[in-house]
Design a protein around this motif. Sequence first.
Motif, mmCIF file in Angstrom:
data_model
loop_
_atom_site.group_PDB
_atom_site.id
_atom_site.type_symbol
_atom_site.label_atom_id
_atom_site.label_comp_id
_atom_site.label_asym_id
_atom_site.label_seq_id
_atom_site.Cartn_x
_atom_site.Cartn_y
_atom_site.Cartn_z
ATOM 1 N N TYR A 124 41.271 104.541 32.964
ATOM 2 C CA TYR A 124 41.569 104.911 34.351
ATOM 3 C C TYR A 124 41.166 106.361 34.628
ATOM 4 C CZ TYR A 124 44.080 100.526 34.270
ATOM 5 O OH TYR A 124 44.386 99.198 34.143
ATOM 6 N N GLY A 125 40.103 106.793 33.940
ATOM 7 C CA GLY A 125 39.636 108.156 34.125
ATOM 8 C C GLY A 125 39.210 108.438 35.559
ATOM 9 N N ASP A 126 38.830 107.386 36.267
ATOM 10 C CA ASP A 126 38.358 107.587 37.642
ATOM 11 C C ASP A 126 39.496 107.541 38.649
ATOM 12 O OD1 ASP A 126 35.869 107.647 36.556
ATOM 13 O OD2 ASP A 126 35.483 105.504 36.905
ATOM 14 N N GLY A 127 40.678 107.384 38.150
ATOM 15 C CA GLY A 127 41.801 107.366 39.080
ATOM 16 C C GLY A 127 42.459 106.004 39.135
ATOM 17 N N LEU A 128 43.603 106.003 39.774
ATOM 18 C CA LEU A 128 44.456 104.820 39.751
ATOM 19 C C LEU A 128 45.384 104.940 40.953
ATOM 20 C CD1 LEU A 128 45.890 102.488 38.129
ATOM 21 C CD2 LEU A 128 47.148 104.270 36.935
ATOM 22 N N THR A 129 45.650 103.817 41.591
ATOM 23 C CA THR A 129 46.590 103.843 42.708
ATOM 24 C C THR A 129 47.816 103.005 42.357
ATOM 25 O OG1 THR A 129 44.804 104.082 44.294
ATOM 26 C CG2 THR A 129 46.902 103.322 45.150
ATOM 27 N N ILE A 130 48.968 103.592 42.513
ATOM 28 C CA ILE A 130 50.184 102.811 42.299
ATOM 29 C C ILE A 130 51.107 102.963 43.496
ATOM 30 C CG2 ILE A 130 50.201 102.798 39.775
ATOM 31 C CD1 ILE A 130 52.045 105.143 39.798
ATOM 32 N N ALA A 131 51.864 101.926 43.761
ATOM 33 C CA ALA A 131 52.811 101.967 44.874
ATOM 34 C C ALA A 131 54.188 102.336 44.330
ATOM 35 C CB ALA A 131 52.870 100.606 45.557
ATOM 36 N N MET A 132 54.986 103.009 45.152
ATOM 37 C CA MET A 132 56.328 103.381 44.718
ATOM 38 C C MET A 132 57.337 103.158 45.838
ATOM 39 S SD MET A 132 58.014 107.004 43.572
ATOM 40 C CE MET A 132 56.825 107.508 42.357
ATOM 41 N N ASP A 133 58.427 102.483 45.491
ATOM 42 C CA ASP A 133 59.550 102.375 46.416
ATOM 43 C C ASP A 133 60.496 103.533 46.148
ATOM 44 O OD1 ASP A 133 59.354 100.106 48.106
ATOM 45 O OD2 ASP A 133 59.670 98.789 46.381
ATOM 46 N N ALA A 134 60.884 104.242 47.191
ATOM 47 C CA ALA A 134 61.806 105.351 46.993
ATOM 48 C C ALA A 134 62.803 105.364 48.142
ATOM 49 C CB ALA A 134 61.045 106.667 46.935
ATOM 50 N N PRO A 135 64.053 105.708 47.844
ATOM 51 C CA PRO A 135 65.072 105.695 48.892
ATOM 52 C C PRO A 135 65.127 107.011 49.670
ATOM 53 C CG PRO A 135 66.093 106.210 46.810
ATOM 54 C CD PRO A 135 64.623 106.081 46.533
ATOM 55 N N THR A 136 65.678 106.933 50.856
ATOM 56 C CA THR A 136 65.968 108.166 51.570
ATOM 57 C C THR A 136 67.420 108.119 52.006
ATOM 58 O OG1 THR A 136 65.438 109.552 53.465
ATOM 59 C CG2 THR A 136 65.074 107.205 53.735
ATOM 60 N N GLY A 137 68.074 109.266 51.957
ATOM 61 C CA GLY A 137 69.457 109.334 52.415
ATOM 62 C C GLY A 137 70.460 108.902 51.374
ATOM 63 N N ARG A 138 70.081 108.873 50.104
ATOM 64 C CA ARG A 138 71.025 108.444 49.085
ATOM 65 C C ARG A 138 71.347 109.576 48.108
ATOM 66 N NH1 ARG A 138 75.244 105.440 47.423
ATOM 67 N NH2 ARG A 138 75.212 105.228 45.178
ATOM 68 N N TYR A 139 70.343 110.033 47.368
ATOM 69 C CA TYR A 139 70.558 111.103 46.410
ATOM 70 C C TYR A 139 70.159 112.435 47.041
ATOM 71 C CZ TYR A 139 69.702 106.817 43.828
ATOM 72 O OH TYR A 139 69.704 105.516 43.420
ATOM 73 N N ALA A 140 70.601 113.503 46.432
ATOM 74 C CA ALA A 140 70.241 114.819 46.948
ATOM 75 C C ALA A 140 68.720 114.928 47.016
ATOM 76 C CB ALA A 140 70.808 115.906 46.038
ATOM 77 N N GLN A 141 68.212 115.205 48.201
ATOM 78 C CA GLN A 141 66.784 115.425 48.408
ATOM 79 C C GLN A 141 65.913 114.343 47.782
ATOM 80 O OE1 GLN A 141 65.789 119.803 48.117
ATOM 81 N NE2 GLN A 141 67.765 119.782 47.113
ATOM 82 N N ASP A 142 66.390 113.105 47.845
ATOM 83 C CA ASP A 142 65.646 112.001 47.215
ATOM 84 C C ASP A 142 64.218 111.873 47.729
ATOM 85 O OD1 ASP A 142 66.574 111.229 49.706
ATOM 86 O OD2 ASP A 142 67.887 109.654 48.953
ATOM 87 N N ARG A 143 64.082 111.965 49.057
ATOM 88 C CA ARG A 143 62.769 111.810 49.669
ATOM 89 C C ARG A 143 61.826 112.905 49.178
ATOM 90 N NH1 ARG A 143 60.765 114.087 53.801
ATOM 91 N NH2 ARG A 143 62.665 115.288 54.118
ATOM 92 N N GLU A 144 62.365 114.106 49.053
ATOM 93 C CA GLU A 144 61.530 115.223 48.618
ATOM 94 C C GLU A 144 61.117 115.063 47.156
ATOM 95 O OE1 GLU A 144 63.751 118.676 49.625
ATOM 96 O OE2 GLU A 144 63.462 118.388 51.769
#
Lengths: 305, 501, 306
Positions: free
Chosen positions: B340-360
């Motif tokens: 994957y030397g040329d790069g790779l795309t992955i998707a991520m689910d992340a919450p907002t409004g739950r943990y301290a500064q989770d979105r950040e």
Amino acid sequence: MAESLQQTTVPQLATPHAERRTRPRWQQNLFALLYDPVTLISLIVLTAVIVMAVAAPVLTPHDPELQSLRLRTRPPFWLMNNEPGYPLGTDALGRDILSRIIFGARVSMLVGIGAVIIQGTIGVLVGLMAGFFGGWIDTVLMRLADIQQAIPFLILAVAVAAVVDQSLLNVIIVLGVAGWVPYGRVVRAEVLSVREREFVTAARALGSSNLRLIFTHILPNVAASITVISTLTISTMILAEASLSFLGLGVPPSTPTWGGMVAAGRDYLATAAWVSIIPGIAIFLTVLSINLLGDKLRALLDPTL
Amino acid sequence: MKHLRLLAVIAFALLLVVPTAAQDESSITIALGTDAASLDPQLQNDAFTTSILSNIFDTLIYRTADLALEPGLATDWELIEDTTWELTLQEGITFHNGEALTAADVEFSLERPLDESLGSPLTSRFRVIEDVEVVNDFTVRVHTVNPYPLLPARLSEWFIIPQDYFEANDPAFVSENPVGTGAYRFVEWVRDDHLDLVANEDYWRGAPEIQNVRFRPIPETSTRVAALQAGDVDLITNVPAFRQAEFETADNLEIRTVPSTFFQYVGLDGTKNEALADVRVRQALQYATNVPEIIEFLFDGSGAQIAVPLAFGTFGLDESIEPYPYDPDRARELLAEAGYGDGLTIAMDAPTGRYAQDREVAEALAGQWAQVGITVDLNINAWADQLARYRDGDALVETHFMGWGTSTFDADDVLFSAFANRPNKTNYINDELTELVTTARTSLDQEERAELYGQALAIIYEEVPWISLFQQFDIYGVRSDLNWQPRPDQKIEVRTISIES
Amino acid sequence: MGTFLARRLIFSAFVLLGVSVIVFGLLRLSGDPTALMLPIDATEEDEIVLRRALGLDEPLPVQYLTFLSRAVVGDFGTSIRHRQPALQMVAERIPATLELAALSFVVALLIALPLGIFSALYPNSFIDRLSVLMALVGQAVPTFLLGIILILVVSVQLQLLPAFGRGGIENLILPALTLGTYSAAFINRLLRSSILEVLDTDFIRTARAKGFANRYIVIRHALKNAAIPVITVMGLQVSALLSGSVVTETVFAYPGAGLLLVQALGNRDFPVVQAFVMVIAVLVIIINLVVDVIYGLVDPRVQITG
């Protein structure tokens, strides 16, 4: 009759089209418009916003999504400890606020105008039909409005966010679909009072078709209200987008929107106020300009003038 | 004339504006992020609610602030058979309504959640209980379905409730009018406004110093901090890390922090993206993650990097394991090796409004990974949506950013359901790991368990099924004259608070 | 009038039915409350057990019919998160929100009426510009930003008013200002343009030409005619205030209906949201009915239909 038809086809925002009109009154109005300093400033602000929106990639000094934690919450140039190259400072993730403001103009205008087009189209059609035809059409449409009005748009937003991922388009559609009722009701109310006026009854007596009556007599007479509501709601929508972001239901956060920037920066108001205040000022100026201009436009569009 | 009347109205309105009354000395107001869900301890599973309830109810075994287990309502507990624990209750303890605490109440408290029609979110936790046997008024035996080393830890979470009171009253009434054995009696609850408690003078540990406690929910963080700064409240939870500096300059306010039991991680699902099935890619992601930078710049230092997915102080954690260093070059190398030397795309689910500064944090991770050529397609979800996806499992995209809090302070809490249970949320299958964790689950020999977890963690460290991030610090803002130290489990035990004179 | 009311009543039943179907559907699309309640290590089996206990395992049409048949007799079920009767939870919150809505409406009118009238009487004058600008300041700032700034300045810096919560009128002032300034701008601008429009109509011109230069009379005429759109908007605002005070109530931790809604939605507490929306629906129906009747009273040209 012909005159009022042309008037309603004038686009909502002042454009060069208007200048080609040769009618003395229009020229007069336009000159008045351009000589008025408030209007001029509004026009300049809005032009700037539109230029930012269109040419964002060319204008931005930095990638609006590029972050550098080491440069987080740097103040703008007029404060101490600022970072050269970041004239408006950086946000909580060290992204360039200027670049995000410029890109945010694009998204915020899309949200504002897109939502207003959707809600305006639905609302005006419903209002015209309900007011003009009355009877059972009115009843059904107005009860439909009751239903829409009774359902807090948050529920719609929550459901949409759960079913499909949060995206710009979804936010526009949610705001658009949820917001047509004010147009519908105001237009209907105006139509109710206009349709009984002498010139409408006269035209009807002369055998005008319903469609013709609606679009040549009724619509121009309610255009003032529509314009006032539309301009006000463009800004309302820009603000509603901010509220959605505040409640965590807005456009995905890496996409810069002014409302989203204000919302994300609110926790920093006591420590790094610019993160929230600068996009707040962008919203403020834009909303102010749109509304001032909308007011002028109302004067121009009003067929009774 | 009209104007005059208007002026009068305004003047009157202003007269009503009285300065906030000074707090009397034995009363405090505590602002939390949300209100209690229900005051029936078995119908909720919520940190703030548990925090409030820990003042009204007691547990059989008490978890001290430094995580040791010591006697609570039970003076003694003993393993008498592989699946049988015998507990001796303290005598002479009464509930706030005068009912005496007996073995029957313990039996009721431990068996009630097993009734599935109750709809308790905690039923799954109690299912390990086969039966509770009343030996005499002050002796009970807890029979578990299999050997269960975590029982004492669980007994330190479960509140003991009065049987007669619960059986005699309507459930809706009980859930708004709690009666326990705790240091404070319930006074009044106006939902989302305030919840008042008053000191229990007959408390078996001795009457608490603070007479009156008021809990107030303030969901908006900036408002919560402002309420403390304005003097409206005396203690607040969840102060954002970047606002700690403000407290250094305030003369009468202070920050108190404690490492929480919560840690954050990114789960990687190799069945949804084949790149993530390659251990080199997973290691590359860990090398590309600059956790110290996140802790230093997003949390102003209020956090601790973790090497494996367990919080410090957890039984079974070998604290000498060093986290992966931040090494973007090594990450690029590994990616190149994996193709994957040329790069790779992955998707991520992340919450907002739950943990301290989770979105950040999620955005910062995306930014860091971008530097080694990994593009992250970030789905920021409202917490309810994130959790719904998580529960469903299939709905999650290939990686997910989440937090995990343990309440038993035992490695089993995380390792079994995360890596050994099938299906688990990252669809991770490793037979050796499963074997180790499953064996440790039912072993009653703590030394053996520690050994097994040591081996399991070595595999996890090498295999990187999750990206280990950091353990958060809980940050409280308090009036400086409050003598109080926060606990790692978010419980605010008001009886431990005193006011300096 | 009698038949008018009778017909409206029948249609109202359909409105309520429509609202109930849509809200029920939207909520079920929005997720599952059990996901939020269970411990993070809960298994699928635990979810199934909890769903069954809460009656969420039945097919959707069955769940809807159960909901409907109970709702008809006023039973909106029990809150999933709080185990309290849902309707009672909503009803308990209405007074707080009405208090807030009423005071913010007063704030809005206090700002909007004089400004609107002045700017319409002296269009394009300095006063007009200033009043438009003042009205716009309130409108152009995001509600939550205004709220937080007010708290930081008035409560923290000046220590004048409490920062949050419900209590006496001192607790209401900041949220009412936050909520009211927004409506003020709206009403002010609508009032101004409506009055201007009316001032331009023939009968006012005639009145002026006939020497009725008395401003008072002009304003009275103008206000009466301008009242239609303003009443419409006020009607919209009242119901919007009830559900629209969500942001303000969240910022000020004000225990009103808006905060309840946003939290119930966040917890996917279906019964509470359903009860909330049905209450709003009834209010909307009543308000719109009243507005329609007022139309007829204010503007005799309007015939009441429907």
